[in-house]
Design a protein around this motif. Sequence first.
Motif, short mmCIF file in Angstrom:
data_model
loop_
_atom_site.label_atom_id
_atom_site.label_comp_id
_atom_site.label_asym_id
_atom_site.label_seq_id
_atom_site.Cartn_x
_atom_site.Cartn_y
_atom_site.Cartn_z
N UNK A 251 19.36 6.61 6.02
CA UNK A 251 20.26 7.44 5.22
C UNK A 251 20.01 7.26 3.73
N UNK A 252 19.41 6.15 3.33
CA UNK A 252 19.12 5.91 1.91
C UNK A 252 17.88 6.68 1.47
N UNK A 253 17.89 7.17 0.24
CA UNK A 253 16.71 7.82 -0.31
C UNK A 253 15.64 6.81 -0.68
N UNK A 254 16.07 5.61 -1.05
CA UNK A 254 15.10 4.54 -1.34
C UNK A 254 14.53 4.02 -0.02
N UNK A 255 13.45 3.27 -0.11
CA UNK A 255 12.81 2.69 1.08
C UNK A 255 12.80 1.18 0.96
N UNK B 276 9.24 -0.31 -7.90
CA UNK B 276 9.02 -1.11 -6.69
C UNK B 276 9.15 -2.58 -7.01
N UNK B 277 9.53 -3.35 -5.98
CA UNK B 277 9.55 -4.81 -6.06
C UNK B 277 9.09 -5.37 -4.72
N UNK B 278 8.71 -6.64 -4.73
CA UNK B 278 8.38 -7.33 -3.48
C UNK B 278 9.48 -8.36 -3.17
N UNK B 279 10.73 -7.93 -3.36
CA UNK B 279 11.86 -8.77 -3.00
C UNK B 279 12.77 -8.01 -2.05
N UNK B 280 13.75 -8.73 -1.45
CA UNK B 280 14.60 -8.12 -0.42
C UNK B 280 16.07 -8.21 -0.79
N UNK B 281 16.38 -8.57 -2.03
CA UNK B 281 17.77 -8.66 -2.48
C UNK B 281 18.17 -7.41 -3.25
N UNK B 282 19.35 -6.90 -2.96
CA UNK B 282 19.77 -5.64 -3.57
C UNK B 282 20.01 -5.79 -5.07
N UNK C 233 0.81 -1.22 0.00
CA UNK C 233 0.00 0.00 0.00
C UNK C 233 0.85 1.27 0.00
N UNK C 234 2.16 1.15 0.25
CA UNK C 234 3.03 2.32 0.32
C UNK C 234 3.49 2.80 -1.05
N UNK C 235 3.35 1.95 -2.07
CA UNK C 235 3.93 2.26 -3.38
C UNK C 235 3.23 3.42 -4.05
N UNK C 236 1.91 3.37 -4.15
CA UNK C 236 1.16 4.39 -4.89
C UNK C 236 1.29 5.77 -4.24
N UNK C 237 1.19 5.93 -2.92
CA UNK C 237 1.38 7.26 -2.35
C UNK C 237 2.74 7.89 -2.71
N UNK D 287 10.51 -2.92 -1.73
CA UNK D 287 11.50 -1.90 -2.05
C UNK D 287 10.82 -0.85 -2.92
N UNK D 288 11.04 0.43 -2.61
CA UNK D 288 10.42 1.53 -3.37
C UNK D 288 11.47 2.61 -3.62
N UNK D 289 11.59 3.01 -4.88
CA UNK D 289 12.48 4.11 -5.26
C UNK D 289 11.70 5.10 -6.12
N UNK D 290 11.93 6.39 -5.89
CA UNK D 290 11.25 7.46 -6.65
C UNK D 290 12.28 8.21 -7.50
#
Length: 447
Positions: A423-427, A384-390, A242-246, A440-443
């Motif tokens: 410290x990261x701009x991504x979430x 955005x992705x629903x994974x946890x690997x960089x 739910x955090x992606x669209x906002x 993971x979410x990046x703008x």
Amino acid sequence: MSTVDNTPRWLAVAALAKIKNGAYSNLQLNQLINEHRMDRRDINLLTNMVYGVIQHRLTLEFWLKPFVRHPHQLDPWVRELLLSALYQWQYLDKIPQRAVFNETIEIAKVKGHPGIRRFVTGVLHQMDRSGLPAFDTIEDPDERLSATYSMPVWLIQELRQQLGATKMEAIIASLNQPAKQSLRVNTALSTVSDVTTALTNDGLTVEPSQISPLGLVVTDGQAINTEAMRYGMFTVQDESAQLVVPALNVQPGDRVLDACAAPGGKTTQIAAQLDVDAGGEVVALDIHANKVRLIGQNAARMHVADRVAATELDARKVQTQFDDENFDRILVDAPCSGLGLMRRKPEIRYEKQLQDSLNLQKIQLAILTAVAPTLKKGGIMTYSTCTILQQENQDVIAKFLADHPEFELQTTPTEQDLKADRTDKTLSIYPDDYLSDGFFIACLRKK
């Protein structure tokens, strides 16, 4: 037909044997539930056993190994029968051991020949007499963690390398906790207060999400069976998703591209913020016709179909149908390994390898590169992705920005100000952070 054929325990064994051969757990469960008349208690036991055995498979196999010389040479259903007995014995406190053993032996008797019944009986009684092996007997520390948390060694090692030993173990420990039943309120039709009241009146216990202002968590009852669900007042969606669209900061008159849209959860969330009279529209793409129809069905149920243009198109070919600088906002909710969903889809942990993430990275970059020219100057593109690997997250963004200097990374906003000290701009949301899915979410803003 024996009555054993219709018990949750036998149906669970039948489902697990098929799932081991490549069937999806949720599809197998839905098929069994539709084919057999079961009350809610039996459906819950069936579901618990199927997901529980999958979730704890490596642990259960470790416990079984001393008692069965060649477990993988057993008929699949016999192996799954023994693993499901172990799961019930060790994890379901309300079921007496005697009941577990008796029905397991009865299933072996009815479904197999006398030799299988004697074999299963002997294994169960030997486990009871000898006790199960302890994890501390495993010398290799990664193998020990793998057996303890039922997590593949490669993933343990990769998470440790990327996040450190403490965070890695917190993540893998959290993934064996039950998934929350989370909902997103449809603001095109209702409010958080109204949905809470409707579900409470139907006898459900509901609490507000601590992650998303539109989120609710059901702690008792089944939301999908309610009139509010059928009417489209809410949809089932994980709190992290739910955090992606906002993060897109959609405006009512925006033209939005949802590049990888199926099944349409985020599409409908975007559409709820649009005003069709102001020209607001979301173009929702998917490569498969059946999934495009699913997007349309979800948009109709959520009463936002007038703002959704569901389109069959590979996002990597978006420029064949859309001009440059066509969209105010673009969402790339990219195809990914799904490793953030392991609590909800436990079989993912056994199906994926590191190479899968590296292969997906190429697709993710190709999608971003293809859609980037269609974004207007000053527009926002959220990845955005629903994974946890960089490899599929931070690395993708770094590679994209290196090749596209016309974009700049912005801090991903959240309405609840989550991880404000990062410290990261991504979430990055990890499964242990809020007991939600990993995301993971990046703008990215086009200069």
